[in-house]
Design a protein around this motif. Structure first.
Motif, short mmCIF file in Angstrom:
data_model
loop_
_atom_site.label_atom_id
_atom_site.label_comp_id
_atom_site.label_asym_id
_atom_site.label_seq_id
_atom_site.Cartn_x
_atom_site.Cartn_y
_atom_site.Cartn_z
N ASN A 76 0.83 -1.21 0.00
CA ASN A 76 0.00 0.00 0.00
C ASN A 76 0.88 1.27 0.00
OD1 ASN A 76 -2.57 1.35 0.19
ND2 ASN A 76 -2.11 1.79 2.34
N GLU A 77 0.31 2.38 -0.45
CA GLU A 77 1.05 3.64 -0.48
C GLU A 77 0.94 4.31 0.90
OE1 GLU A 77 0.99 5.76 -4.46
OE2 GLU A 77 -0.92 4.70 -4.51
N TRP A 78 1.79 3.85 1.82
CA TRP A 78 1.68 4.26 3.21
C TRP A 78 2.04 5.72 3.44
CZ3 TRP A 78 -1.10 1.38 6.18
CH2 TRP A 78 -1.23 0.02 5.89
N GLY A 79 2.93 6.25 2.62
CA GLY A 79 3.28 7.66 2.75
C GLY A 79 2.08 8.56 2.46
N ILE A 80 1.35 8.22 1.40
CA ILE A 80 0.15 8.99 1.06
C ILE A 80 -0.90 8.83 2.14
CG2 ILE A 80 -1.72 9.24 -0.61
CD1 ILE A 80 0.20 8.34 -2.79
N LEU A 81 -1.06 7.59 2.63
CA LEU A 81 -2.03 7.34 3.71
C LEU A 81 -1.73 8.21 4.92
CD1 LEU A 81 -2.13 5.47 6.60
CD2 LEU A 81 -4.22 5.77 5.27
N THR A 82 -0.48 8.23 5.35
CA THR A 82 -0.10 9.00 6.54
C THR A 82 -0.35 10.49 6.35
OG1 THR A 82 1.57 7.36 7.18
CG2 THR A 82 1.80 9.58 8.09
N SER A 83 0.06 11.02 5.20
CA SER A 83 -0.13 12.46 4.96
C SER A 83 -1.61 12.80 4.84
CB SER A 83 0.62 12.90 3.69
OG SER A 83 0.13 12.23 2.55
N THR A 84 -2.41 11.90 4.26
CA THR A 84 -3.85 12.13 4.13
C THR A 84 -4.51 12.21 5.50
OG1 THR A 84 -3.99 11.01 1.99
CG2 THR A 84 -6.04 11.22 3.23
N ILE A 85 -4.22 11.24 6.36
CA ILE A 85 -4.83 11.21 7.70
C ILE A 85 -4.36 12.40 8.52
CG2 ILE A 85 -5.03 9.92 9.85
CD1 ILE A 85 -6.61 8.70 7.57
N GLU A 86 -3.07 12.70 8.49
CA GLU A 86 -2.55 13.82 9.27
C GLU A 86 -3.15 15.14 8.81
OE1 GLU A 86 1.83 12.07 10.59
OE2 GLU A 86 1.67 13.42 8.87
N SER A 87 -3.40 15.26 7.51
CA SER A 87 -3.98 16.50 6.99
C SER A 87 -5.47 16.60 7.32
CB SER A 87 -3.79 16.56 5.46
OG SER A 87 -4.49 17.64 4.90
N LYS A 88 -6.21 15.57 7.02
CA LYS A 88 -7.66 15.62 7.19
C LYS A 88 -8.10 15.50 8.65
CE LYS A 88 -8.80 13.92 2.57
NZ LYS A 88 -9.51 15.14 2.14
N MET A 89 -7.23 14.96 9.50
CA MET A 89 -7.58 14.78 10.91
C MET A 89 -6.72 15.68 11.80
SD MET A 89 -9.93 12.37 10.79
CE MET A 89 -10.04 11.76 12.46
N SER A 90 -6.16 16.75 11.25
CA SER A 90 -5.23 17.58 12.01
C SER A 90 -5.86 18.20 13.25
CB SER A 90 -4.66 18.67 11.10
OG SER A 90 -5.71 19.47 10.57
N MET A 91 -7.09 18.67 13.13
CA MET A 91 -7.75 19.29 14.27
C MET A 91 -8.00 18.27 15.38
SD MET A 91 -11.32 21.48 14.45
CE MET A 91 -12.35 20.04 14.08
N GLU A 92 -8.46 17.08 15.00
CA GLU A 92 -8.74 16.04 15.99
C GLU A 92 -7.46 15.58 16.68
OE1 GLU A 92 -9.80 16.15 12.93
OE2 GLU A 92 -11.97 15.77 12.83
N ILE A 93 -6.36 15.53 15.92
CA ILE A 93 -5.06 15.16 16.50
C ILE A 93 -4.60 16.23 17.47
CG2 ILE A 93 -2.62 14.76 15.99
CD1 ILE A 93 -3.53 13.49 13.32
#
Length: 341
Positions: A76-93
């Protein structure tokens, strides 16, 4: 691997929210951690959509922290996955309402170490049709895209048996990884997909025109198995109280059939797309769904990219000659919500 389309209303995700979240709410203690696993997270777009909704509902009411375990195959493209989650869930994080870890392993096996906390919720969307490639039997029919459609009974049986083993292993391992009272919510694509039929027709056209040899054609198949209802429900037994249970560990609390309507066809029928735009959309879907697998099977072939361009061109030409009913991405699926006993 999830596919997202224009117009996708994430019906499956809403189904989880409708049936699972209210039940989770009743089990949550203030300030606790809710552990959620996504089998088939892909590059994270669909995962983030659902998880943001989940965090909003749970954290706003209870102050709970949601920890997500995002699982997909090692390739899987784990780098894209990580950046996607960190970007879209930044407020929750930032609010300490959400965190995540990745699990690069096949879902057809154990995913958690013995000392890892069990899950409150496991979900999977448009993933479980991908199966373990165990069969080494060559396809008898070079046109087949799905091995279960091959003309050889032995080939069909080998894939049927492999899919049955995968399904049994999946339920066995996920039941071990779910807390008593926790939930497993699954979307399982069923048979009857017209786009696979058209993909086979595109191969046949190239073979008939002498633009593709049988050796190449036999490589272009997908490790996909579309289960029928009886195959999905294999292993579930009716308990004395009428409930359906799987090996005394999982109880069915909701099961229903649904259909994903092709967004490209819908927009065409609403006069929002031209016929060619509709066909281009369907071909793009097929390329995203099958292209990486096909290219990997042709990795030793120098002209692999040229072959694939001819294949997608053939598919488009067939699409332009077909009615919208015969060339679309509509598919049926079953939603199953299970509770760990």
């Amino acid at each position: 691997m999830k596919m997202l389309y224009p117009g996708n209303k994430h019906r499956y995700n809403f189904s989880i929210q409708e049936f699972v979240v209210p039940r989770l709410m009743s089990q949550i203690k203030e300030g606790c951690t809710i552990r959620v696993m996504d089998n088939g997270c892909a590059t994270g777009g669909n995962s983030a959509f659902f998880l943001s909704k989940l965090v909003k509902e749970l954290a706003s009411e209870t102050g709970a922290h949601v920890k997500a375990y995002l699982n997909d195959i090692p390739e899987n493209e784990w780098g894209i996955l990580t950046s996607t989650i960190e970007s879209k869930m930044s407020m929750e994080i930032a609010q300490n309402h959400f965190s995540f870890v990745t699990i690069p392993k096949t879902a057809y096996g154990d995913l958690l170490s013995a000392d890892e906390e069990r899950m409150n919720l496991i979900f999977s969307s448009t993933t479980l049709h991908w199966v373990t490639v165990i069969s080494t039997l060559p396809l008898a029919n070079p046109v087949a895209v799905l091995p279960q459609n091959d003309s050889s009974e032995s080939v069909r049986k080998s894939w049927t048996d492999s899919a049955a083993r995968d399904w049994d292993v999946y339920l066995q391992e996920r039941s071990k990884e779910t807390v008593p009272g926790g939930f497993i919510a699954l979307m399982v694509i069923e048979g009857g997909n017209t786009f696979c039929t058209m993909m086979e027709a595109a191969k046949k056209k190239l073979l008939d025109d002498g633009k593709m040899c049988e050796e190449i054609a036999r490589k272009l198949y997908l490790p996909v198995y579309l289960r029928e209802h009886d195959e999905i429900m294999a292993g579930f037994k009716e308990r004395a109280d009428g409930a359906l249970v799987w090996k005394d560990t999982l109880e069915v609390i909701d099961i229903r059939n649904s259909k994903f309507q092709c967004p490209f066809t819908s927009e065409y029928l609403d006069n929002k797309k031209t016929n060619e735009e509709r066909v281009d959309g369907v071909v793009s879907f097929c390329k995203g769904f099958a292209g990486p697998t096909f290219l990997s099977r042709l990795s030793a072939v120098d002209s692999a990219e040229t072959i694939m361009e001819e294949y997608w061109s053939s598919l488009k030409q067939l699409g332009l000659q077909c009615s919208s009913d015969d060339f679309q991405t509509t598919y049926g699926y079953k939603i199953i919500v299970l509770k760990r006993i």
